[in-house]
Design an enzyme around this catalytic site. Structure first.
Site, PDB file in Angstrom:
ATOM      1  N   ASN A   1       0.836  -1.203   0.000  1.00  0.00           N
ATOM      2  CA  ASN A   1       0.000   0.000   0.000  1.00  0.00           C
ATOM      3  C   ASN A   1       0.867   1.247   0.000  1.00  0.00           C
ATOM      4  OD1 ASN A   1       0.338  -0.722   3.099  1.00  0.00           O
ATOM      5  ND2 ASN A   1      -0.181   1.462   3.023  1.00  0.00           N
ATOM      6  N   CYS A   2       0.310   2.329  -0.525  1.00  0.00           N
ATOM      7  CA  CYS A   2       0.956   3.640  -0.454  1.00  0.00           C
ATOM      8  C   CYS A   2       0.131   4.493   0.492  1.00  0.00           C
ATOM      9  CB  CYS A   2       1.093   4.273  -1.836  1.00  0.00           C
ATOM     10  SG  CYS A   2      -0.476   4.598  -2.659  1.00  0.00           S
ATOM     11  N   ILE A   3       0.166   5.790   0.324  1.00  0.00           N
ATOM     12  CA  ILE A   3      -0.490   6.684   1.285  1.00  0.00           C
ATOM     13  C   ILE A   3      -2.009   6.617   1.221  1.00  0.00           C
ATOM     14  CG2 ILE A   3      -0.566   8.695  -0.269  1.00  0.00           C
ATOM     15  CD1 ILE A   3       0.246  10.381   2.172  1.00  0.00           C
ATOM     16  N   SER A   4      -2.575   6.138   0.102  1.00  0.00           N
ATOM     17  CA  SER A   4      -4.032   6.125  -0.007  1.00  0.00           C
ATOM     18  C   SER A   4      -4.591   4.897  -0.726  1.00  0.00           C
ATOM     19  CB  SER A   4      -4.519   7.385  -0.747  1.00  0.00           C
ATOM     20  OG  SER A   4      -3.965   7.425  -2.045  1.00  0.00           O
ATOM     21  N   ARG A   5      -3.734   4.019  -1.234  1.00  0.00           N
ATOM     22  CA  ARG A   5      -4.228   2.901  -2.034  1.00  0.00           C
ATOM     23  C   ARG A   5      -3.636   1.563  -1.591  1.00  0.00           C
ATOM     24  NH1 ARG A   5      -3.409   5.165  -8.245  1.00  0.00           N
ATOM     25  NH2 ARG A   5      -3.506   7.378  -7.742  1.00  0.00           N
TER      26      ARG A   5
END
Length: 529
Positions: A470-474
């Site tokens: 995951n990244c900051i929003s996904r």
């Protein structure tokens, strides 16, 4: 290839949280140094000055470690398994990479002493020419080498990840079995890094010229360059490739190069932080760096997109407004406070190309206007936190009030444009689906206790999940088959949209809840083993 570039973009986000946090410390320090805000007595107090000196020492060290931080982030992010071994190996590789370059430079009689500006000017070179030559080199972790910045870290990180993924399960003959598997990775790194250094030694000068030339072109394009950046960055949001563009602008010569306190600094965010830490801040240099930073985001993040949320609420069917009110309010508040915009953007960019392009143009226009108005608000967040610390509390020299003035206009424009387009073209934004088309599954909101199980079920079960990240929003997922993903069930878990990259790669947007979603999914998979 596209998937690998997206994955690289995600790994480049790793050091950003450290740099943003360091920047926030610098912002607080600069406030404490401002007598107009805290008073002469407090600003000059011994305890305050001692604290400021300590913070500046810590932060300057963190900025100096950026290349190796990028190397570690890329290596561990691109490694498929045993990421800690990749992190261990890349540190060895990074140091040896620059040690070999240092050795090659010495063979050609290029040293720190005879490339210093003082030495070069004493040999009759002009100050400008001396700076041009001296800025090609730097001392990294005590090693004199090329000034490759984060590019050097990215190159070593990619090479380490390649070697790690290929050899971390390698089994050697019994006589050498002690060196098999993970132990074999750092050995291969030690054997191969010199060849990478040799290639870089001959290639980098040409690559450096090209990068600096492109950076100069962007710099000379002035406000138009700011527009192109803002427009392109928003246009790339659905692909995830905006992370790559952002980091190149923030930490490489593409975002500008400047002399700060006698040191050559490259990258918009790096220059901004260096100026914030400087006792002799150059406002002209500061403004040049901030044209690619948060000042361009504030009008549409704090005002425009919340206006779009209100338009989506007003155009929703009356019976569905109660269901979507909380979601839209949370998305608008998240954008306003933190600058995380994807929960809003994914509500319209895939269903309305008109609104997507409009949003990208407004983003570019925002960067353009802030540049033309000589605003000087930096950092990399974009929300109200950044505007407060790096704008309002810094004083009027930042011209933060122009961000607010333009933002208020943006709120009105976004509201009416979104309202018109949604109604004119019947865009199916949240709250505009037909009640008859909905199922009971749509109406159920999954609780936190069942979140992991519901996400896993929507993804096709444990057998269909290959990799979770995951990244900051996904959520960034590798699946055996993306065609069996249940989008309706995902929506009930709080998903605000998804991007199917190909038959094996998918991204699910959760906004600020992504860490909870990723953790719950991983725990559920472990529980089913």
């Amino acid at each position: 290839m596209r998937t690998q570039i997206q994955k690289l973009g995600k790994t480049l986000m790793g050091p950003l949280s450290i740099i943003v946090a360091s920047g926030l410390l610098l912002g607080i320090v600069s406030i404490l140094q401002n007598p107009a805000i805290v008073g002469e007595g407090l600003a000059n107090a011994y305890a305050i000055q001692t604290f400021i000196g300590g913070v500046q020492a810590i932060v300057s060290t963190m900025f100096g470690l950026l290349p190796i931080l990028f190397a570690i982030s890329v290596a561990t992010g691109m490694a498929k398994e045993d990421k800690e071994i990749a992190g261990f190996s890349v540190v060895i590789g990074f140091i040896l990479f620059h040690v070999v370059i240092n050795y090659l430079l010495q063979l050609n009689n290029i040293t720190a002493e005879n490339t210093s500006i003082e030495y070069l000017t004493s040999q009759g070179l002009s100050d400008i020419r001396a700076v041009e030559i001296g800025s090609v080199y730097e001392t990294m972790l005590g090693v004199f080498t090329y000034r490759m910045g984060v590019f050097g870290g990215i190159v070593v990180g990619l090479w380490t990840a390649f070697i790690h993924n290929r050899y971390h399960t390698k089994q050697l003959p019994i006589a050498f079995s002690f060196f098999s598997g993970n132990r074999f990775v750092p050995i291969v790194i030690i054997l191969t890094i010199p060849f990478l250094s040799i290639i870089s030694y001959f290639v980098w000068p040409f690559f450096n010229i090209a990068i600096n030339g492109l950076g100069s072109l962007i710099g000379q394009s002035g406000a138009f360059g700011s527009f192109i950046y803002g427009f392109s960055e928003r246009l790339l949001i659905p692909t995830g490739l905006h992370h790559v563009l952002n980091q190149l602008i923030r930490f490489t010569p593409l975002g500008g190069t400047a002399m700060v306190d006698g040191e050559t600094i490259s990258g918009a965010l790096s220059i901004f932080n260096a100026e914030m830490a400087s006792p002799n801040m150059n406002l002209d240099v500061l403004r040049q760096s901030t044209r690619f930073l948060t000042q361009g985001y504030h009008p549409f993040m704090l005002f425009g997109l919340p206006g779009a949320c209100y338009a989506m609420y007003k155009t929703a069917y009356l019976e569905q407004r109660p269901k979507i009110k909380g979601m839209l309010f949370a998305a608008a508040l998240t954008s306003f406070v933190t600058g995380i915009t994807e929960p809003i953007e994914f509500a319209f960019i895939f269903i309305s190309p008109i609104l997507w392009v409009f949003h990208a143009i407004m983003s570019g226009l925002s960067f353009l206007l802030m540049t033309l108005m000589n605003v000087a608000v930096g950092n990399a967040g974009g929300g109200m936190i950044d505007l407060t610390i790096f704008g309002i509390l810094q004083g009027t020299y930042t011209r933060w009030y122009l961000c607010v003035a333009v933002g208020l206009v943006y709120a009105v424009v976004y509201y009416f444009v979104f309202k018109y387009v949604i109604e004119r073209f019947d865009v199916k934004t949240p709250g505009r689906t037909n009640v008859a088309d909905e199922t009971e599954e749509d109406a159920v909101v999954v609780s936190n206790d069942n979140l992991g199980a519901s996400i896993l079920s929507a993804l096709g079960g444990k057998e269909n999940v290959v990799e979770i990240d995951n990244c900051i929003s996904r959520l960034r997922l590798v699946l055996k088959d993306t065609s069996i993903v249940n989008e309706r069930l995902l929506a009930s878990t709080g998903s605000m949209g998804l991007v199917k990259i190909n038959q094996n790669n998918i991204q699910v947007v959760y906004g600020g809840k992504v860490e909870k979603a990723a953790q719950s999914l991983k725990q559920e998979i472990k529980a089913q083993k």
